[in-house]
Each structure stands twice: as C-alpha cells, then as structure tokens.
Design a protein around this motif. Sequence first.
Motif, PDB file in Angstrom:
ATOM      1  N   UNK A   1      48.225  42.521  34.090  1.00  0.00           N
ATOM      2  CA  UNK A   1      47.322  42.293  35.220  1.00  0.00           C
ATOM      3  C   UNK A   1      46.338  41.207  34.838  1.00  0.00           C
ATOM      4  N   UNK A   2      45.976  40.385  35.821  1.00  0.00           N
ATOM      5  CA  UNK A   2      44.948  39.376  35.572  1.00  0.00           C
ATOM      6  C   UNK A   2      43.603  40.074  35.436  1.00  0.00           C
ATOM      7  N   UNK A   3      42.774  39.560  34.543  1.00  0.00           N
ATOM      8  CA  UNK A   3      41.465  40.181  34.344  1.00  0.00           C
ATOM      9  C   UNK A   3      40.478  39.650  35.387  1.00  0.00           C
ATOM     10  N   UNK A   4      39.526  40.506  35.770  1.00  0.00           N
ATOM     11  CA  UNK A   4      38.526  40.167  36.781  1.00  0.00           C
ATOM     12  C   UNK A   4      37.260  39.677  36.086  1.00  0.00           C
ATOM     13  N   UNK A   5      37.040  38.382  36.146  1.00  0.00           N
ATOM     14  CA  UNK A   5      35.877  37.798  35.494  1.00  0.00           C
ATOM     15  C   UNK A   5      34.656  37.876  36.411  1.00  0.00           C
ATOM     16  N   UNK A   6      34.871  38.057  37.717  1.00  0.00           N
ATOM     17  CA  UNK A   6      33.757  38.084  38.666  1.00  0.00           C
ATOM     18  C   UNK A   6      32.771  39.206  38.325  1.00  0.00           C
ATOM     19  N   UNK A   7      33.270  40.379  38.021  1.00  0.00           N
ATOM     20  CA  UNK A   7      32.386  41.505  37.671  1.00  0.00           C
ATOM     21  C   UNK A   7      31.605  41.199  36.393  1.00  0.00           C
ATOM     22  N   UNK A   8      32.240  40.535  35.473  1.00  0.00           N
ATOM     23  CA  UNK A   8      31.561  40.185  34.219  1.00  0.00           C
ATOM     24  C   UNK A   8      30.496  39.117  34.469  1.00  0.00           C
ATOM     25  N   UNK A   9      30.758  38.193  35.405  1.00  0.00           N
ATOM     26  CA  UNK A   9      29.762  37.180  35.746  1.00  0.00           C
ATOM     27  C   UNK A   9      28.548  37.820  36.419  1.00  0.00           C
ATOM     28  N   UNK A  10      28.776  38.839  37.252  1.00  0.00           N
ATOM     29  CA  UNK A  10      27.671  39.577  37.865  1.00  0.00           C
ATOM     30  C   UNK A  10      26.825  40.218  36.779  1.00  0.00           C
ATOM     31  N   UNK A  11      27.459  40.792  35.787  1.00  0.00           N
ATOM     32  CA  UNK A  11      26.730  41.410  34.671  1.00  0.00           C
ATOM     33  C   UNK A  11      25.926  40.362  33.900  1.00  0.00           C
ATOM     34  N   UNK A  12      26.520  39.160  33.723  1.00  0.00           N
ATOM     35  CA  UNK A  12      25.790  38.075  33.064  1.00  0.00           C
ATOM     36  C   UNK A  12      24.534  37.729  33.850  1.00  0.00           C
ATOM     37  N   UNK A  13      24.647  37.709  35.175  1.00  0.00           N
ATOM     38  CA  UNK A  13      23.512  37.383  36.029  1.00  0.00           C
ATOM     39  C   UNK A  13      22.424  38.438  35.892  1.00  0.00           C
ATOM     40  N   UNK A  14      22.824  39.700  35.813  1.00  0.00           N
ATOM     41  CA  UNK A  14      21.852  40.790  35.690  1.00  0.00           C
ATOM     42  C   UNK A  14      21.137  40.760  34.336  1.00  0.00           C
TER      43      UNK A  14
END
Length: 190
Positions: free
Chosen positions: A37-50
């Motif tokens: 499965x492709x990994x979801x980087x969007x959720x990790x970017x949200x965490x970076x923003x937080x």
Amino acid sequence: MKALLRIVIILVLLVVIACGAAIWYISPDQKLDLSYQDIDVKAKAVQMLKTRKPEITLNGSELNELAKKELVKHLGDIPQQITVTGAQFHFNGQEVTADINGKWAGLIPFGAELTFHMEANGSVLELNHESTRVKSLNIPADKLNLGTIQVQLKDHLPDMLTVDHIEFLQDGVKLTFSLDWLSLPSILLK
C-alpha cells in the motif's frame, strides 16, 4: 536379476523420499505476498504542522511497504529460474532482513531470508544485498544477488519537502527536512 531389480527400486524410492524431504525442508514457513500500500504522507504533514518540527518518522511497517514496492520493480534482476511470490521486510537500524517466498523452476516452493545493509544517500535509502539463507543453508552471492534496492523517498513526499538528514531508528527512520513553512498548508489542501 530379481535382487538387482529390488536394489534399483529401493534406490529410486530413497531418492524420491530424499527429494520430498528436501522440498519439505526448504518450503516457506509463512504465507507472504507482494501486495503493498502507498503510505499517506498527508497525515504526517499535518502532524509536522502541529508540532512545528520539520521531521517525519517512518516506522518499520511503512518502510516494509516502500521496500516491497521497490522489490517488485527489481523482480527482473532475479535469476530466471527463481520466481518471488512474497516478501516481508524487517528493519533494525541499518540492518534489514527480508523473508522471501518463491518458487524455483516454477515448481519447487522455498522460503529464504535475505540480509541487507541500509544506507542513506540524500533522499534515497539504499538496501545493499549482503547474503541469502534458505533455512540453515547459505546461498552463494553469485547464485542469488539482488544488488542494491533503492527506495526513492522523494517519490513519496510532497515537492516542497527536501530531506536534509536521515536517522536510522530501531524500527524505522526519522527524516528531517528543510521546507518553506508557509507552503506546508498547501499539502493539506490537496
């Protein structure tokens, strides 16, 4: 004449039993496939923003998905008589092992353990194949060598992220980035 015939039959039976035992011995211990499965980087970017920390951690499971994807691309590099049917990668710092299921000559199933050494080269993780074992049997590198599997992290990250540093963890890697913080919200809008 009958004694010679009996000896030949006994020898043939012993050879068949020995071949059956060898096939049973090298057969895979677990069921594996090549799906990923492709990994979801969007959720990790949200965490970076937080957190406002320019870093993302990829755990062993996510790295396994990336490595399987790259392995599928390298199947043409494997000798023709070997067909890989499944894989599972395990990460421990820079040491990587892969449980591989396959078939030899399209008929004989086997399970193997491949050992890799992982290095970082910019935004590329390089898995250098070092050794192969089928149960307790070591396979010479000239018989089965995958060379280097390269995981291009940039292909899985937004364009605005540039990998500055890769730190190897017990079960994964930590990526540290240089980025334009003002452009980070555009990741969320995609």
